[in-house]
Design a protein around this motif. Structure first.
Motif, PDB file in Angstrom:
ATOM      1  N   ILE A  79       0.780  -1.098   0.009  1.00  0.00           N
ATOM      2  CA  ILE A  79       0.031  -0.143   0.045  1.00  0.00           C
ATOM      3  C   ILE A  79       1.073   1.329  -0.011  1.00  0.00           C
ATOM      4  O   ILE A  79       1.723   1.057   0.926  1.00  0.00           O
ATOM      5  N   THR A  80       0.596   1.978  -0.895  1.00  0.00           N
ATOM      6  CA  THR A  80       1.208   3.278  -0.827  1.00  0.00           C
ATOM      7  C   THR A  80       0.471   4.446  -0.423  1.00  0.00           C
ATOM      8  O   THR A  80       1.166   5.413  -0.436  1.00  0.00           O
ATOM      9  N   ALA A  81      -0.756   4.250  -1.042  1.00  0.00           N
ATOM     10  CA  ALA A  81      -1.251   5.884  -0.707  1.00  0.00           C
ATOM     11  C   ALA A  81      -3.314   5.229  -0.364  1.00  0.00           C
ATOM     12  O   ALA A  81      -3.536   4.205  -0.864  1.00  0.00           O
ATOM     13  N   ALA A  82      -3.291   5.769   0.733  1.00  0.00           N
ATOM     14  CA  ALA A  82      -5.118   5.643   0.798  1.00  0.00           C
ATOM     15  C   ALA A  82      -5.635   7.204   0.816  1.00  0.00           C
ATOM     16  O   ALA A  82      -5.067   7.946   1.625  1.00  0.00           O
ATOM     17  N   GLY A  83      -6.811   7.261   0.587  1.00  0.00           N
ATOM     18  CA  GLY A  83      -7.545   8.548   0.515  1.00  0.00           C
ATOM     19  C   GLY A  83      -8.652   8.996   0.618  1.00  0.00           C
ATOM     20  O   GLY A  83      -9.278   7.721  -0.518  1.00  0.00           O
ATOM     21  N   ILE A  84      -9.528   9.389   0.449  1.00  0.00           N
ATOM     22  CA  ILE A  84     -10.992   9.718   0.212  1.00  0.00           C
ATOM     23  C   ILE A  84     -11.084  11.355  -0.303  1.00  0.00           C
ATOM     24  O   ILE A  84     -10.291  12.236   0.588  1.00  0.00           O
ATOM     25  N   LEU A  85     -12.109  11.997  -0.794  1.00  0.00           N
ATOM     26  CA  LEU A  85     -11.806  13.127  -2.039  1.00  0.00           C
ATOM     27  C   LEU A  85     -12.901  13.934  -1.103  1.00  0.00           C
ATOM     28  O   LEU A  85     -14.351  13.485  -1.804  1.00  0.00           O
ATOM     29  N   GLU A  86     -12.679  13.981   0.177  1.00  0.00           N
ATOM     30  CA  GLU A  86     -13.939  14.812   1.130  1.00  0.00           C
ATOM     31  C   GLU A  86     -14.412  16.335   0.366  1.00  0.00           C
ATOM     32  O   GLU A  86     -14.066  17.478   0.499  1.00  0.00           O
ATOM     33  N   THR A  87     -15.024  16.461  -0.337  1.00  0.00           N
ATOM     34  CA  THR A  87     -15.549  17.943  -1.118  1.00  0.00           C
ATOM     35  C   THR A  87     -17.094  17.801  -1.714  1.00  0.00           C
ATOM     36  O   THR A  87     -17.090  16.668  -2.432  1.00  0.00           O
ATOM     37  N   PRO A  88     -18.386  18.709  -1.434  1.00  0.00           N
ATOM     38  CA  PRO A  88     -19.115  18.650  -2.348  1.00  0.00           C
ATOM     39  C   PRO A  88     -18.848  18.380  -4.126  1.00  0.00           C
ATOM     40  O   PRO A  88     -19.993  18.017  -4.605  1.00  0.00           O
ATOM     41  N   ALA A  89     -17.722  19.181  -4.238  1.00  0.00           N
ATOM     42  CA  ALA A  89     -17.491  18.750  -6.020  1.00  0.00           C
ATOM     43  C   ALA A  89     -17.263  17.596  -6.177  1.00  0.00           C
ATOM     44  O   ALA A  89     -17.520  17.086  -7.272  1.00  0.00           O
ATOM     45  N   GLU A  90     -16.420  16.724  -5.586  1.00  0.00           N
ATOM     46  CA  GLU A  90     -16.455  15.277  -6.100  1.00  0.00           C
ATOM     47  C   GLU A  90     -17.262  14.201  -5.599  1.00  0.00           C
ATOM     48  O   GLU A  90     -17.693  13.937  -6.381  1.00  0.00           O
ATOM     49  N   ARG A  91     -18.009  14.812  -4.832  1.00  0.00           N
ATOM     50  CA  ARG A  91     -19.059  13.631  -4.103  1.00  0.00           C
ATOM     51  C   ARG A  91     -20.210  14.181  -5.839  1.00  0.00           C
ATOM     52  O   ARG A  91     -20.584  13.098  -5.521  1.00  0.00           O
ATOM     53  N   GLY A  92     -20.061  15.690  -6.247  1.00  0.00           N
ATOM     54  CA  GLY A  92     -20.803  15.800  -7.442  1.00  0.00           C
ATOM     55  C   GLY A  92     -22.571  15.139  -7.285  1.00  0.00           C
ATOM     56  O   GLY A  92     -23.131  15.593  -6.151  1.00  0.00           O
ATOM     57  N   PRO A  93     -23.013  14.857  -8.037  1.00  0.00           N
ATOM     58  CA  PRO A  93     -24.901  14.537  -8.115  1.00  0.00           C
ATOM     59  C   PRO A  93     -25.082  13.071  -6.295  1.00  0.00           C
ATOM     60  O   PRO A  93     -25.903  12.840  -6.390  1.00  0.00           O
ATOM     61  N   SER A  94     -24.162  12.544  -6.261  1.00  0.00           N
ATOM     62  CA  SER A  94     -24.172  12.070  -5.873  1.00  0.00           C
ATOM     63  C   SER A  94     -24.314  12.058  -3.993  1.00  0.00           C
ATOM     64  O   SER A  94     -24.233  13.284  -3.749  1.00  0.00           O
ATOM     65  N   ASP A  95     -24.517  10.875  -3.277  1.00  0.00           N
ATOM     66  CA  ASP A  95     -24.192  10.652  -1.730  1.00  0.00           C
ATOM     67  C   ASP A  95     -23.309  10.621  -1.360  1.00  0.00           C
ATOM     68  O   ASP A  95     -22.191  11.002  -0.590  1.00  0.00           O
ATOM     69  N   PRO A  96     -22.002   9.403  -1.808  1.00  0.00           N
ATOM     70  CA  PRO A  96     -20.920   8.981  -0.996  1.00  0.00           C
ATOM     71  C   PRO A  96     -20.122  10.074  -1.646  1.00  0.00           C
ATOM     72  O   PRO A  96     -20.318  10.708  -3.004  1.00  0.00           O
ATOM     73  N   VAL A  97     -19.034  10.336  -1.189  1.00  0.00           N
ATOM     74  CA  VAL A  97     -18.008  10.966  -1.923  1.00  0.00           C
ATOM     75  C   VAL A  97     -16.456   9.691  -2.707  1.00  0.00           C
ATOM     76  O   VAL A  97     -17.094   9.202  -1.863  1.00  0.00           O
ATOM     77  N   PRO A  98     -16.105  10.062  -3.369  1.00  0.00           N
ATOM     78  CA  PRO A  98     -14.434   8.866  -4.044  1.00  0.00           C
ATOM     79  C   PRO A  98     -14.157   9.131  -2.815  1.00  0.00           C
ATOM     80  O   PRO A  98     -13.946   9.513  -1.819  1.00  0.00           O
ATOM     81  N   LEU A  99     -13.293   7.361  -3.125  1.00  0.00           N
ATOM     82  CA  LEU A  99     -11.636   7.223  -2.014  1.00  0.00           C
ATOM     83  C   LEU A  99     -10.824   6.419  -3.579  1.00  0.00           C
ATOM     84  O   LEU A  99     -10.991   6.353  -4.142  1.00  0.00           O
ATOM     85  N   PHE A 100      -9.615   6.398  -2.794  1.00  0.00           N
ATOM     86  CA  PHE A 100      -9.192   5.492  -3.595  1.00  0.00           C
ATOM     87  C   PHE A 100      -8.134   4.533  -2.303  1.00  0.00           C
ATOM     88  O   PHE A 100      -8.097   4.975  -1.724  1.00  0.00           O
ATOM     89  N   ALA A 101      -7.015   4.366  -3.099  1.00  0.00           N
ATOM     90  CA  ALA A 101      -5.656   2.992  -2.504  1.00  0.00           C
ATOM     91  C   ALA A 101      -5.187   2.794  -3.651  1.00  0.00           C
ATOM     92  O   ALA A 101      -5.144   2.795  -4.861  1.00  0.00           O
ATOM     93  N   CYS A 102      -3.350   3.380  -3.430  1.00  0.00           N
ATOM     94  CA  CYS A 102      -2.943   2.984  -4.898  1.00  0.00           C
ATOM     95  C   CYS A 102      -1.539   2.257  -3.978  1.00  0.00           C
ATOM     96  O   CYS A 102      -1.079   1.702  -2.749  1.00  0.00           O
ATOM     97  N   PHE A 103      -0.851   0.664  -4.946  1.00  0.00           N
ATOM     98  CA  PHE A 103      -0.006  -0.262  -4.261  1.00  0.00           C
ATOM     99  C   PHE A 103       0.822   0.195  -5.284  1.00  0.00           C
ATOM    100  O   PHE A 103       0.569   0.059  -6.571  1.00  0.00           O
ATOM    101  N   ASP A 104       2.444  -0.895  -4.764  1.00  0.00           N
ATOM    102  CA  ASP A 104       3.748  -0.874  -6.238  1.00  0.00           C
ATOM    103  C   ASP A 104       3.337  -2.070  -5.445  1.00  0.00           C
ATOM    104  O   ASP A 104       4.013  -2.646  -4.308  1.00  0.00           O
ATOM    105  N   PHE A 105       3.544  -2.816  -6.002  1.00  0.00           N
ATOM    106  CA  PHE A 105       3.729  -4.388  -6.170  1.00  0.00           C
ATOM    107  C   PHE A 105       5.633  -4.778  -6.706  1.00  0.00           C
ATOM    108  O   PHE A 105       5.177  -6.885  -6.348  1.00  0.00           O
ATOM    109  N   ARG A 106       6.246  -4.008  -6.747  1.00  0.00           N
ATOM    110  CA  ARG A 106       7.371  -4.400  -6.972  1.00  0.00           C
ATOM    111  C   ARG A 106       8.350  -4.979  -5.486  1.00  0.00           C
ATOM    112  O   ARG A 106       7.648  -3.998  -5.137  1.00  0.00           O
ATOM    113  N   GLY A 107       9.461  -5.660  -5.508  1.00  0.00           N
ATOM    114  CA  GLY A 107       9.519  -6.277  -4.585  1.00  0.00           C
ATOM    115  C   GLY A 107      10.037  -4.907  -4.028  1.00  0.00           C
ATOM    116  O   GLY A 107      11.029  -4.399  -4.815  1.00  0.00           O
ATOM    117  N   PRO A 108      11.395  -5.023  -2.458  1.00  0.00           N
ATOM    118  CA  PRO A 108      12.107  -4.130  -1.720  1.00  0.00           C
ATOM    119  C   PRO A 108      13.325  -3.639  -2.885  1.00  0.00           C
ATOM    120  O   PRO A 108      13.756  -2.397  -3.201  1.00  0.00           O
TER     121      PRO A 108
END
Length: 377
Positions: free
Chosen positions: A342-371
């Motif tokens: 896991i390299t990043a995770a977050g929630i896009l907590e703004t009315p603009a990102e929510r758009g016409p929905s009730d929930p807002v988007p969220l994300f997570a990013c990964f790097d599967f390369r070995g050390p």
């Protein structure tokens, strides 16, 4: 409010603001997942009112995009590997809306800077539990960047035990040391409404169905992990995990919500020998609700892993002032074996990102390369 810095890892974690700011075609061993319960796809496919007027000289073509534009969302967030949408509310026989969705995420002319996307959907076929609103209920759509799809994906499939259009699984070839099974999920919302089996007979409530789906999903994940897959569950889980995830309060009434929460914690986050339930009565009731108890999966909540004490939420009902009442019910959860990727995770907590929905988007990013393939922290 301050937050605790995430624990050290084999590579430096990215900040939320830098999660996905550029696109490199078919990035080897990298994965970025965005997820959004859109509460109906229609507003994302309708033309903007600007398209009905003659464009002025020098106007930009971007002005002709829908007000809630999927293509603009993909561009704004650096063209993620996948975008999972829940509650798309498409009638299973509506081919016109499906074609409009495919067009909405296409580049028109795929280039390095403007990658193309493919769309897979799972829509309800259940004639007893998914009949309302002209069958425009539930449904998930998995939007996958075409170059990533061609390089990594083996198949996209539903699950055999759900017919409400709530689950779609992307199975990949090996990315790094293992293949992945990435679930797009719109989980059952527990209510006292009846649930009917394949014969149309009432077999319990939607609360009962939610607990049964927990058991079925856990078993599916366990089987995939036994076959060597790393499992990722992304979407609307319809569960807020703890006091940290509900504002101003965590939902505790009716009490069945507490039972559902304890069962969710036990099946997905507890290890095989421990329970994370904090209330003994809830735990014992959740135990009785389980058809079998093979221990928990010990999964990792990506957001909580990187932000252990941060108060952030994904559900902001439109009938209230933004932030007045909210819950973190959307999550991206992973097998314990993927924790260090896991390299990043977050929630896009703004009315603009929510758009016409009730929930807002969220994300997570990964790097599967070995050390050995990554730049040291």
């Amino acid at each position: 409010m301050g937050t605790i810095s995430p624990p050290p890892s084999k590579r430096q974690k990215l900040s939320e603001s830098r999660a996905a700011t550029s696109h490199t075609p078919a990035e080897p061993n990298l994965l970025s997942i965005y997820s959004h319960n859109v509460n109906g796809i229609a507003p994302y496919l309708q033309q903007s009112i600007k398209t009905f007027f003659q464009p002025s000289q020098g106007s930009q073509t971007a002005d002709l995009e829908p007000t809630a534009s999927l293509r603009h969302f993909l561009r704004r967030h650096g063209y993620p590997s996948v975008l999972f949408l829940q509650e798309v509310k498409i009638n299973p026989h509506d081919r016109a809306t499906m074609r409009a969705l495919e067009k909405a995420v296409a580049s028109g002319a795929a280039t390095v800077d403007e990658p193309d996307y493919v769309v897979h959907v799972c829509l309800p076929s259940d004639k007893y539990n998914a009949r309302g609103f002209g069958r425009k209920v539930y449904g998930v759509a998995s939007i996958i960047r075409r170059d990533w799809f061609l390089q990594h994906v083996e198949r996209v499939r539903p699950v055999s035990w759900d017919h409400e259009g709530r689950f779609l699984v992307v199975e990949t070839k090996a990315i790094g040391p293992r293949p992945l099974a990435i679930f797009n999920i719109y989980a059952v919302n527990g209510t006292e409404l009846p649930y009917k089996d394949v014969s149309g007979a009432v077999t319990g409530t939607r609360h009962d169905r939610k607990l049964h789906v927990h058991a079925l999903l856990q078993a599916e994940c366990r089987a995939l992990e036994a076959d060597g897959f790393g499992v990722i569950l992304a979407g609307d889980m319809n569960i807020a995990r703890s006091q940290l995830d509900g504002y101003p309060n965590l939902r505790t009434f009716p009490h069945q919500h507490c039972i559902n929460r304890a069962d969710f914690e036990k099946k997905f986050f507890a290890s095989s020998s421990t329970s994370t339930a904090t209330d003994s009565d809830e735990s014992s009731t959740a135990d009785r609700s389980s058809e079998q108890d093979a221990g928990g999966l010990g999964m990792v909540d990506t957001f909580r892993h990187l932000h252990p004490t941060k108060k952030a939420y994904t559900y902001y009902p439109r009938g209230k002032t933004f932030g007045e009442s909210c819950d973190r019910v959307d999550m991206i959860m992973v097998s314990k074996s993927l924790e260090e990727d896991i390299t990043a995770a977050g929630i896009l907590e703004t009315p603009a990102e929510r758009g016409p929905s009730d929930p807002v988007p969220l994300f997570a990013c990964f790097d599967f390369r070995g050390p050995e393939q990554t730049v040291p922290s």
